[in-house]
Design an enzyme around this catalytic site. Structure first.
Site, PDB file in Angstrom:
ATOM      1  N   SER A 119       0.812  -1.213   0.000  1.00  9.83           N
ATOM      2  CA  SER A 119       0.000   0.000   0.000  1.00  9.83           C
ATOM      3  C   SER A 119       0.844   1.262   0.000  1.00  9.83           C
ATOM      4  O   SER A 119       0.303   2.361  -0.119  1.00  9.83           O
ATOM      5  CB  SER A 119      -0.931   0.005   1.221  1.00  9.83           C
ATOM      6  OG  SER A 119      -0.189  -0.133   2.416  1.00  9.83           O
ATOM      7  N   HIS A 140      -2.291  -2.915  -6.127  1.00 10.93           N
ATOM      8  CA  HIS A 140      -2.801  -2.536  -4.809  1.00 10.93           C
ATOM      9  C   HIS A 140      -4.329  -2.589  -4.778  1.00 10.93           C
ATOM     10  O   HIS A 140      -5.010  -1.736  -5.340  1.00 10.93           O
ATOM     11  CB  HIS A 140      -2.303  -1.129  -4.441  1.00 10.93           C
ATOM     12  CG  HIS A 140      -2.780  -0.650  -3.109  1.00 10.93           C
ATOM     13  ND1 HIS A 140      -3.002   0.683  -2.832  1.00 10.93           N
ATOM     14  CD2 HIS A 140      -3.078  -1.334  -1.975  1.00 10.93           C
ATOM     15  CE1 HIS A 140      -3.413   0.793  -1.586  1.00 10.93           C
ATOM     16  NE2 HIS A 140      -3.469  -0.403  -1.049  1.00 10.93           N
ATOM     17  N   GLU A 152      -5.100  -0.089  -7.797  1.00 12.59           N
ATOM     18  CA  GLU A 152      -4.018   0.800  -8.233  1.00 12.59           C
ATOM     19  C   GLU A 152      -2.929  -0.070  -8.842  1.00 12.59           C
ATOM     20  O   GLU A 152      -2.431  -0.987  -8.194  1.00 12.59           O
ATOM     21  CB  GLU A 152      -3.416   1.545  -7.036  1.00 12.59           C
ATOM     22  CG  GLU A 152      -4.160   2.781  -6.604  1.00 12.59           C
ATOM     23  CD  GLU A 152      -3.417   3.525  -5.501  1.00 12.59           C
ATOM     24  OE1 GLU A 152      -3.264   4.738  -5.617  1.00 12.59           O
ATOM     25  OE2 GLU A 152      -2.999   2.894  -4.515  1.00 12.59           O
ATOM     26  N   ASN A 190      -3.102   6.179  -0.580  1.00 11.04           N
ATOM     27  CA  ASN A 190      -2.644   6.428   0.786  1.00 11.04           C
ATOM     28  C   ASN A 190      -1.915   7.752   0.965  1.00 11.04           C
ATOM     29  O   ASN A 190      -1.827   8.269   2.079  1.00 11.04           O
ATOM     30  CB  ASN A 190      -1.779   5.266   1.265  1.00 11.04           C
ATOM     31  CG  ASN A 190      -2.632   4.080   1.654  1.00 11.04           C
ATOM     32  OD1 ASN A 190      -3.674   4.240   2.274  1.00 11.04           O
ATOM     33  ND2 ASN A 190      -2.228   2.887   1.274  1.00 11.04           N
TER      34      ASN A 190
END
Length: 283
Positions: A119, A140, A152, A190
């Site tokens: 992540s 991800h 992702e 993130n």
């Protein structure tokens, strides 16, 4: 290149979810972890998820049986030799991931793509642990994997266009929407989400508002499905801290400095829902 067999390394919440969606999409899946107990726990979780779908009338019982029959248990890393795609979903730690990728590179066939569900960690650095960096890519998934539509896809410095196209196609087969992202700390998801959560923790730490008030403001005022502190508990406060530290180290900017209250909770073992206590208490 056709993907038929997918190995998922790590049978925790993310890994078992990744295994489930691949099995549902018709792939043969090898679910791998370090011991039988971990793999069995992951498989039990998949079975429970599918059973709920049957109860809700979204899945036929025979389809559930078929999906489960596509999942093979593994505690032997040499099973990588049977794969076309391997997705690593182990703990968010560079040293551990590099070790796993070195092992996978040794045992996987030359055509196999090695993907990581990291992540926040750099794909280029993970790829450097292998002799096939052009075949290493970030994939991800969002939690919970069977529900969330986004993947992702993160290219490392040497990731080939062909590998990207294969992973994009696989994501589409899973019913996911693939978004291409470059290899920066935290990627997109993130890099945006974790500072928001961190700032929410600061508002509690500084006495601006209670945790309940912060969550209500974001739910009712910003139309978020859950408040940032509830979400932090769901993700795991240790994971939130690790990602903030990765952002802080990667960018060298104090705007990513983890809140002291977050550090304190992690040191206390209050990691969120998985330990029964974080910002909230869970039975």
């Amino acid at each position: 290149m056709e993907i038929k067999t997918v190995m998922v390394v790590g049978a925790g919440q993310m890994g078992s979810g990744i295994a489930q969606v691949h099995a549902q999409a018709g792939f043969h899946v090898i679910l791998h972890d370090v011991n039988e107990q971990a793999v069995t726990k992951g498989l039990v979780g998949i079975e429970k998820n599918l059973h709920r779908q049957v109860e809700k009338g979204r899945l036929a019982e025979e389809d559930k049986t078929t999906i489960l029959s596509r999942i093979e248990k593994s505690i032997d890393i040499t099973n990588a030799k049977k794969t076309d795609l391997i997705i690593e979903a182990a703990v968010e730690n560079m040293e551990i991931k590099a070790k796993i990728f070195g092992q996978l590179d040794e045992h996987a066939p030359s055509h196999a793509i090695l993907a990581t569900n990291t992540s926040s960690l750099p794909i280029t650095e993970i790829a450097a642990a292998t002799k096939r960096p052009e075949q290493v890519i970030g994939m991800h998934f969002m939690n919970p994997v069977p529900v969330m539509k986004l993947v992702e896809i993160i290219r490392g410095l040497q990731t080939s266009d062909a590998v990207y196209e294969v992973i994009s196609a696989v994501s589409e087969t899973l019913g996911k929407t693939a978004v291409e992202v470059n290899d920066f700390p935290g990627f997109v998801s993130n890099r945006i989400l974790m500072p928001m959560i961190n700032e929410a923790i600061y508002t509690v730490y500084e006495g601006v508002a209670t945790k309940e008030a912060v969550d209500e403001v974001m739910k009712l005022g910003m139309n978020h499905p859950m408040g940032p502190l509830t979400l932090a508990d769901f993700i795991g406060l240790d994971t939130c801290l690790y990602i903030m530290e990765t952002l802080h180290d990667g960018f060298g900017d104090d705007k990513y400095r983890p809140c002291p209250l977050l550090r304190k909770y992690v040191k206390a073992g209050w990691l969120g829902k998985k330990t029964g206590r974080g910002f909230y208490e869970y039975n």
